[in-house]
Design an enzyme around this catalytic site. Structure first.
Site, PDB file in Angstrom:
ATOM      1  N   GLU A 175       1.031   5.508  13.033  1.00 47.65           N
ATOM      2  CA  GLU A 175      -0.283   4.978  13.400  1.00 47.65           C
ATOM      3  C   GLU A 175      -0.275   3.456  13.558  1.00 47.65           C
ATOM      4  O   GLU A 175      -0.964   2.918  14.419  1.00 47.65           O
ATOM      5  CB  GLU A 175      -1.294   5.379  12.321  1.00 47.65           C
ATOM      6  CG  GLU A 175      -2.733   5.208  12.707  1.00 47.65           C
ATOM      7  CD  GLU A 175      -3.684   5.869  11.713  1.00 47.65           C
ATOM      8  OE1 GLU A 175      -4.724   5.279  11.437  1.00 47.65           O
ATOM      9  OE2 GLU A 175      -3.375   6.981  11.218  1.00 47.65           O
ATOM     10  N   ASP A 176       0.511   2.769  12.736  1.00 46.81           N
ATOM     11  CA  ASP A 176       0.389   1.311  12.644  1.00 46.81           C
ATOM     12  C   ASP A 176       1.622   0.502  13.027  1.00 46.81           C
ATOM     13  O   ASP A 176       1.592  -0.726  12.925  1.00 46.81           O
ATOM     14  CB  ASP A 176       0.001   0.926  11.208  1.00 46.81           C
ATOM     15  CG  ASP A 176      -1.365   1.442  10.805  1.00 46.81           C
ATOM     16  OD1 ASP A 176      -2.175   1.753  11.701  1.00 46.81           O
ATOM     17  OD2 ASP A 176      -1.619   1.541   9.593  1.00 46.81           O
TER      18      ASP A 176
ATOM     19  N   HIS B  78       3.635   7.094   5.551  1.00 48.62           N
ATOM     20  CA  HIS B  78       2.412   7.741   6.027  1.00 48.62           C
ATOM     21  C   HIS B  78       1.647   6.985   7.114  1.00 48.62           C
ATOM     22  O   HIS B  78       0.933   7.600   7.891  1.00 48.62           O
ATOM     23  CB  HIS B  78       1.487   8.126   4.864  1.00 48.62           C
ATOM     24  CG  HIS B  78       0.674   7.011   4.287  1.00 48.62           C
ATOM     25  ND1 HIS B  78       1.148   6.186   3.289  1.00 48.62           N
ATOM     26  CD2 HIS B  78      -0.583   6.607   4.561  1.00 48.62           C
ATOM     27  CE1 HIS B  78       0.208   5.314   2.969  1.00 48.62           C
ATOM     28  NE2 HIS B  78      -0.852   5.538   3.730  1.00 48.62           N
TER      29      HIS B  78
ATOM     30  N   HIS C   5       0.827  -1.220   0.000  1.00 46.11           N
ATOM     31  CA  HIS C   5       0.000   0.000   0.000  1.00 46.11           C
ATOM     32  C   HIS C   5       0.860   1.269   0.000  1.00 46.11           C
ATOM     33  O   HIS C   5       0.701   2.114  -0.897  1.00 46.11           O
ATOM     34  CB  HIS C   5      -0.989  -0.023   1.172  1.00 46.11           C
ATOM     35  CG  HIS C   5      -1.687   1.280   1.381  1.00 46.11           C
ATOM     36  ND1 HIS C   5      -2.539   1.839   0.442  1.00 46.11           N
ATOM     37  CD2 HIS C   5      -1.639   2.151   2.406  1.00 46.11           C
ATOM     38  CE1 HIS C   5      -2.983   2.992   0.899  1.00 46.11           C
ATOM     39  NE2 HIS C   5      -2.460   3.210   2.097  1.00 46.11           N
TER      40      HIS C   5
ATOM     41  N   ASP D  81      -3.242   8.292  -1.055  1.00 40.09           N
ATOM     42  CA  ASP D  81      -3.635   7.234  -0.125  1.00 40.09           C
ATOM     43  C   ASP D  81      -5.110   6.886  -0.315  1.00 40.09           C
ATOM     44  O   ASP D  81      -5.489   5.715  -0.454  1.00 40.09           O
ATOM     45  CB  ASP D  81      -3.369   7.715   1.306  1.00 40.09           C
ATOM     46  CG  ASP D  81      -3.928   6.806   2.380  1.00 40.09           C
ATOM     47  OD1 ASP D  81      -3.693   5.581   2.328  1.00 40.09           O
ATOM     48  OD2 ASP D  81      -4.595   7.328   3.301  1.00 40.09           O
TER      49      ASP D  81
END
Length: 162
Positions: free
Chosen positions: A60-61, A56, A32, A112
């Site tokens: 967050e992940d 990006h 991704h 995105d």
């Protein structure tokens, strides 16, 4: 270090951090951010934008730190990544407004969203409907390509592709 070397180094870092993560369709997650970076490259954005695309979702992940992102990128890239990171209890209107005020974050978010719309066909009907509604409410003016991607995703629902 030239741009090609910087991009390769950034890709390796992002791939390491996203290792073991997978997309809804089963692809390794790194596909991704790579696709988002490729959309930006094809649209003429320079290496810093592409690196921000690769990074990006890191805050967050993954367990990537701000310092690591700065060291593999730079302060501008880190700022864009921070703007793109949804924090606990965030308000969508404020999140979108912050992104709109930063050229790099805006370009990355547009790419995105576009890639996610193009690949959402692999998600269930409920997710696709929710994603279409959210896109219509917040992201339609981020890129001319987004409206076409929404249309195709809507057509997939009408055709019963789920």
């Amino acid at each position: 270090m030239n741009d090609e070397e910087r991009l390769k180094r950034a890709l390796n870092f992002a791939a390491e951090k996203h290792s073991g993560q997978f997309r809804i369709g089963g692809d390794e997650y790194i596909t991704h951010p790579m696709a988002v970076a490729e959309i930006l490259r094809k649209n003429g954005y320079e290496a810093d934008y592409q690196i921000a695309a690769l990074f990006h979702d890191l805050l967050e992940d993954t367990d990537a730190s701000e310092e690591e992102i700065r060291s593999y990128g730079n302060e501008r890239i880190l700022n864009a990544v921070k703007l793109l990171t949804k924090e606990t209890g965030y308000k969508m209107s404020e999140y979108i407004e912050r992104i709109r005020n930063d050229e790099m974050a805006f370009a990355v978010k547009a790419a995105d969203r576009l890639h996610n719309l193009r690949t959402a066909i692999e998600a269930d009907e409920h997710f696709r409907r929710k994603y279409i509604l959210e896109t219509r409410e917040w992201y339609m003016d981020f890129s001319p390509q987004i409206s076409e991607a929404v249309k195709k995703l809507e057509e997939s629902l009408e055709e019963g592709k789920f």
